[in-house]
Structure formats: C-alpha cells, structure tokens
Write a protein that holds these residues in place. Sequence first.
Motif: not given
Length: 263
Positions: A159-163, A165
């Motif tokens: 999954d794409k990480p949070a900004s 991270q």
Amino acid sequence: MRSKASFRGHPNHPALIPFPLAFLTGAFLFDLVGVVINRPALWTTGAYLIVVGVITGVFAAIPGLIDFLYTVPPNSSGKARALKHASAMVSALILFTIAKWLRGDVTNQPGLPVLVLEAIGAASLTIGGWLGGVLVSRNQVSIDHRYAGAGKWKEENVDKPASGQPVVVGIDGLETNQMKLVHVAGKRLVVARMDKGWAAFDDRCTHKGGSLADGAMICGSVQCPWHGSQFDVATGSVKSGPARESIKTYRAEPSGHQLKVWL
C-alpha cells in the motif's frame, strides 16, 4: 520477466500461440492449393482450419493480454513492441474471420477476395509471430530467471504509505545479490540485498525501459537484461552503457524482517 499467466511456472501464451499460427497459415495454403488444382476437399479443410484457428487464437490472446498488461514493463521499447505484436495478431484473426464469413458454407470455393484476405492475414501472422519471438528472445518476456544462489523471482504489492512515511517491504528469504520487485500505487520499485547492506531503486533502465528486477546484481551493480547497461545501486550512476542517465535510488533501512524505503 516471469509471466503473470502461467501454469506451474510455464507461460501459457507461448504454449498456445503455435496452434492458431499453424491452423490459419494452413488454412490459406489449403485454400490456395485447392483452388489451383480444383480439389474441393482441400478448400473444405481450409474452411474448417479457419474456424479452429480463430477459436484457438482467441484462447491464446487471453494470457497474451494478461502479459501485455502486467508483465511487460511500462514505458519501454518492449511495451511498444508488444503492442505491435498484439495488433498484428488481432488483425490476422479479424481478416480470417471476414474471409470465412464471405465464403459462407465450408464447401464453397473461396473466391479471389477471400484468398487476398487470407494472404494478408497470413502475412500479418508472420509479422506478429516474428515480433513475439523478439519479445521472448530480446526482451525476455515470460522467461523465469534465477538470481545468485538459485534465487527465484520475488514480487510484492504494498500500500502507498502516508505522507512522509516509508514504504515497508518484506525481505524474508532475500539473500545476497538477490532482488525483489515491489509495486507501490503504480510505481515499480526494486529492493536488493548487497554484500553489505540494502538498496532500493527504480525498476526501469534509463536506456530502453527494461526491468532491472529481471536483471542480475553483483558487487553492488545491477545489469539490465535487455542491452547490458550497468548501474551502481547505491548511487544510481551508470557504470556501463548504452544507458547514459542514472537511475533513481532511495534510502533503505532494514527493520527486523522488513525493509523501510523512503520514496
């Protein structure tokens, strides 16, 4: 690049494509010879071969489409070649389908328009088959390579990480000089284990777009399987051409059984 449409490790598309190639080319030859020597049995056989050839062609196209969408690297010379290959093969199926529709019953003698369509279709098959061969032999599509230590192809979707991270990738089983392809929200990333430490970099050779995850890594360098360009996986710099532009690298830090990568 290991095929996404395979059975027990064997790619399906290369296994199926010889059938429509043989049936449809044979259909044209049976029709042509049958008309020349006036043998109805030959052109009747040709009509049946068209039917079988188109059906097997559709079945062969399904794994081919899967490989086109998910195996061939995007934005690469291989992708452009795969599109030409698919266009030639689909055009051939359409031409032979029209030819069969024009002739009607299988016992009807094929006229000149039918033979012309079949001839163009056979030529299109020849071009498409040649391009398909280049995709395997030069772009190495559907070839299941091994890394150092007989390491097998590894791939993971994360999954794409949070900004701000990092991307977190599993690294269990990844040994020295082995790589893993990681998909992050449409981005292709390679993580690799070096003699000392870890590396992360884009999965795209800057020469023709070949998949670096499908190449070989040794002594801190990765080699593209298409034309042999070599890059330093720590800095991204070109160590050997024909590539001239560096690849993008990322900070990578191990954490237990995972690797954190900052994009």
